[in-house]
Design an enzyme around this catalytic site. Structure first.
Site, PDB file in Angstrom:
ATOM      1  N   LYS A  41      -0.298  -4.951   8.982  1.00  0.00           N
ATOM      2  CA  LYS A  41       0.998  -4.446   8.509  1.00  0.00           C
ATOM      3  C   LYS A  41       1.597  -3.588   9.620  1.00  0.00           C
ATOM      4  CE  LYS A  41       3.334  -2.178   4.648  1.00  0.00           C
ATOM      5  NZ  LYS A  41       3.609  -0.784   5.087  1.00  0.00           N
ATOM      6  N   PRO A 100       0.856  -1.190   0.000  1.00  0.00           N
ATOM      7  CA  PRO A 100       0.000   0.000   0.000  1.00  0.00           C
ATOM      8  C   PRO A 100       0.893   1.241   0.000  1.00  0.00           C
ATOM      9  CG  PRO A 100       0.021  -1.057   2.181  1.00  0.00           C
ATOM     10  CD  PRO A 100       0.881  -1.895   1.291  1.00  0.00           C
ATOM     11  N   ARG A 116       8.664   1.318  -2.600  1.00  0.00           N
ATOM     12  CA  ARG A 116       9.398   2.298  -3.414  1.00  0.00           C
ATOM     13  C   ARG A 116      10.081   1.676  -4.624  1.00  0.00           C
ATOM     14  NH1 ARG A 116      12.566   4.587   1.607  1.00  0.00           N
ATOM     15  NH2 ARG A 116      12.404   2.349   2.010  1.00  0.00           N
ATOM     16  N   CYS A 133       1.871   3.215   9.967  1.00  0.00           N
ATOM     17  CA  CYS A 133       2.036   4.561   9.397  1.00  0.00           C
ATOM     18  C   CYS A 133       2.651   5.508  10.438  1.00  0.00           C
ATOM     19  CB  CYS A 133       0.691   5.099   8.915  1.00  0.00           C
ATOM     20  SG  CYS A 133       0.868   6.758   8.220  1.00  0.00           S
ATOM     21  N   GLN A 154      -6.517  -1.886   2.448  1.00  0.00           N
ATOM     22  CA  GLN A 154      -5.902  -1.558   3.734  1.00  0.00           C
ATOM     23  C   GLN A 154      -6.720  -0.480   4.442  1.00  0.00           C
ATOM     24  OE1 GLN A 154      -2.336   0.839   4.631  1.00  0.00           O
ATOM     25  NE2 GLN A 154      -1.464  -1.040   5.459  1.00  0.00           N
ATOM     26  N   ASN A 160       9.321  -6.821   4.550  1.00  0.00           N
ATOM     27  CA  ASN A 160       9.247  -5.569   3.786  1.00  0.00           C
ATOM     28  C   ASN A 160      10.373  -4.603   4.185  1.00  0.00           C
ATOM     29  OD1 ASN A 160       7.461  -2.585   4.285  1.00  0.00           O
ATOM     30  ND2 ASN A 160       7.966  -3.303   2.248  1.00  0.00           N
ATOM     31  N   GLY A 161      10.856  -3.912   3.186  1.00  0.00           N
ATOM     32  CA  GLY A 161      11.806  -2.825   3.405  1.00  0.00           C
ATOM     33  C   GLY A 161      13.053  -2.956   2.575  1.00  0.00           C
ATOM     34  N   ASP A 162      13.227  -1.992   1.644  1.00  0.00           N
ATOM     35  CA  ASP A 162      14.468  -1.867   0.873  1.00  0.00           C
ATOM     36  C   ASP A 162      14.713  -2.991  -0.120  1.00  0.00           C
ATOM     37  OD1 ASP A 162      15.377   0.635   2.117  1.00  0.00           O
ATOM     38  OD2 ASP A 162      15.474  -0.594   3.922  1.00  0.00           O
TER      39      ASP A 162
HETATM   40  C1  LIG Z   1       4.885   7.603  -0.327  1.00  0.00           C
HETATM   41  C2  LIG Z   1       4.649   6.429   0.583  1.00  0.00           C
HETATM   42  C3  LIG Z   1       3.344   6.127   0.970  1.00  0.00           C
HETATM   43  C4  LIG Z   1       3.089   5.026   1.807  1.00  0.00           C
HETATM   44  N1  LIG Z   1       1.799   4.725   2.138  1.00  0.00           N
HETATM   45  C5  LIG Z   1       1.542   3.634   2.905  1.00  0.00           C
HETATM   46  C6  LIG Z   1       0.204   3.240   3.205  1.00  0.00           C
HETATM   47  O1  LIG Z   1      -0.787   3.841   2.756  1.00  0.00           O
HETATM   48  N2  LIG Z   1       0.038   2.157   4.017  1.00  0.00           N
HETATM   49  C7  LIG Z   1       1.098   1.444   4.524  1.00  0.00           C
HETATM   50  O2  LIG Z   1       0.897   0.477   5.242  1.00  0.00           O
HETATM   51  N3  LIG Z   1       2.359   1.779   4.221  1.00  0.00           N
HETATM   52  C8  LIG Z   1       2.604   2.833   3.423  1.00  0.00           C
HETATM   53  N4  LIG Z   1       3.897   3.137   3.095  1.00  0.00           N
HETATM   54  C9  LIG Z   1       4.987   2.249   3.552  1.00  0.00           C
HETATM   55  C10 LIG Z   1       5.298   1.193   2.505  1.00  0.00           C
HETATM   56  O3  LIG Z   1       4.186   0.349   2.273  1.00  0.00           O
HETATM   57  C11 LIG Z   1       6.512   0.320   2.927  1.00  0.00           C
HETATM   58  O4  LIG Z   1       6.210  -0.303   4.148  1.00  0.00           O
HETATM   59  C12 LIG Z   1       7.795   1.137   3.097  1.00  0.00           C
HETATM   60  O5  LIG Z   1       7.936   2.102   2.075  1.00  0.00           O
HETATM   61  C13 LIG Z   1       9.027   0.233   3.093  1.00  0.00           C
HETATM   62  O6  LIG Z   1       9.074  -0.541   1.910  1.00  0.00           O
HETATM   63  P1  LIG Z   1      10.018  -0.168   0.650  1.00  0.00           P
HETATM   64  O7  LIG Z   1      11.424  -0.076   1.165  1.00  0.00           O
HETATM   65  O8  LIG Z   1       9.804  -1.277  -0.322  1.00  0.00           O
HETATM   66  O9  LIG Z   1       9.580   1.168   0.145  1.00  0.00           O
HETATM   67  C14 LIG Z   1       4.169   4.235   2.271  1.00  0.00           C
HETATM   68  C15 LIG Z   1       5.468   4.535   1.866  1.00  0.00           C
HETATM   69  C16 LIG Z   1       5.719   5.609   1.031  1.00  0.00           C
HETATM   70  C17 LIG Z   1       7.147   5.884   0.602  1.00  0.00           C
END
Ligand SMILES: Cc1cc2nc3c(=O)[nH]c(=O)nc-3n(C[C@H](O)[C@H](O)[C@H](O)COP(=O)(O)O)c2cc1C
Length: 309
Positions: free
Chosen positions: A140, A16, A224, A101, A71, A199-201
């Protein structure tokens, strides 16, 4: 992977992402191999009150999505019990609850990552969802609020009935700094007996292999790394990559089926910036797109450009 009674064909999922996980982006990522696609966080209260229009526009779906996940964020069990039964939620295959969040306006309402510090309330929210739907309910979470309490929190969510946990390997305090602590996700995987998505990076196929190996998780969630790059899913799942230009134009066409031109134009600008990132000539294209007066002009810019070929 199985989530409750739901069979998932694949182990890499689209996160999400507020402002980005629109109906078009979810469809394109699903076509490239994302096994589950999540809406951005939507307010459970927003579904309850009349002024739900803003919430409802986040909840469009297409059948391109393989497993449709919604979500919700909320701090009051009552609104969750209402929301999971709302007619607009029926088309979703699973319900995820946001407990990660970090944004101050969410935290101050005791929503999102604030729940990491309030285990009794977090449990009541999961129970309220479970008592009112037969769909799988997932959570989450982050590793903790200021300090790590991920294993304690995860066990509590499992006890409350959660069918799966997605763990972003940072505390709320860390926001997006440093690297996701995959070793801490591994501790959660070991502690619980429900499936875990790490999750993450994750920005590449190699990261996908590494996070799976280091955490032992059942699945991997990407946020991302998928922005402007839906082919990350094809590269992980062995599907064929698609040209960016095709995906962008289809992304817009799908959004157009649900939203007016003005909405699509305004919202696609952010995606334009992501699709252009790192490409030669991207500054000029981005600028032209931002200055475009309407959606058709933006589409023409995409069609004429060779930047994405
Ligand atoms: C712009 C942005 C918006 C996000 N919105 C949500 C969201 O609506 N719900 C949620 O659970 N996480 C949200 N996240 C977190 C991501 O789902 C994810 O947990 C976090 O970016 C780490 O993963 P990544 O390294 O693959 O980006 C958001 C992240 C970013 C950068």
């Amino acid at each position: 992977m199985k989530i409750g009674n739901l069979q998932i064909n694949g182990d890499v999922v689209l996160a999400p992402i507020a402002g980005y996980s629109d109906v078009g982006f979810r469809a394109i990522c699903a076509k490239q191999g994302a096994a589950i696609t999540y809406t951005e966080m939507a307010s459970a209260k927003g579904l309850y009150y009349d002024k739900a229009a803003k919430t409802l526009e986040l909840l469009n779906t297409t059948d391109d999505e393989k497993i449709k996940a919604v979500q919700l964020f909320e701090s009051e069990p009552f609104f969750i019990s209402y929301a999971v039964k709302a007619p607009v939620i029926e088309k979703f295959d699973l319900i995820d609850i946001n407990m990660g969040c970090p944004v101050p306006k969410i935290v101050k309402n005791n929503e999102g990552s604030a729940l990491l510090n309030n285990i009794p309330l977090a449990k009541d929210i999961v129970k309220a969802a479970k008592d009112n739907t037969s769909k799988p309910v997932t959570v989450k979470m982050r590793l903790g609020f200021d300090t790590i309490n991920a294993v304690e929190f995860a066990l509590a969510m499992q006890e409350a009935g959660a069918d799966l946990l997605t763990v972003h390997g940072r505390t709320r305090k860390e926001m997006y700094m440093g690297h996701s602590h995959w070793d801490e996700i591994a501790k959660v995987v070991k502690a619980v007996n429900i499936p875990v998505i790490a999750n993450g990076d994750v920005e590449s196929y190699q990261d996908y292999l590494d996070i799976k190996a280091q955490t032992g998780a059942d699945g991997v969630m990407i946020a991302r790394g998928a922005l402007g790059n839906p082919n990350i899913f094809s590269q992980i799942t062995g599907k064929e990559d698609r040209p960016l230009k095709d995906m962008m134009l289809e992304h817009i066409e799908i959004m157009r089926q649900f939203h007016n031109e003005h909405y699509v134009h305004a919202n696609f600008k952010k995606h334009m910036a992501c699709y252009c990132k790192g490409k030669r000539g991207n500054k000029e294209i981005k600028q032209r797109a931002f200055e475009s007066k309407d959606l058709q002009e933006m589409i023409n810019i995409i069609k004429e450009s060779d930047i994405y070929d």
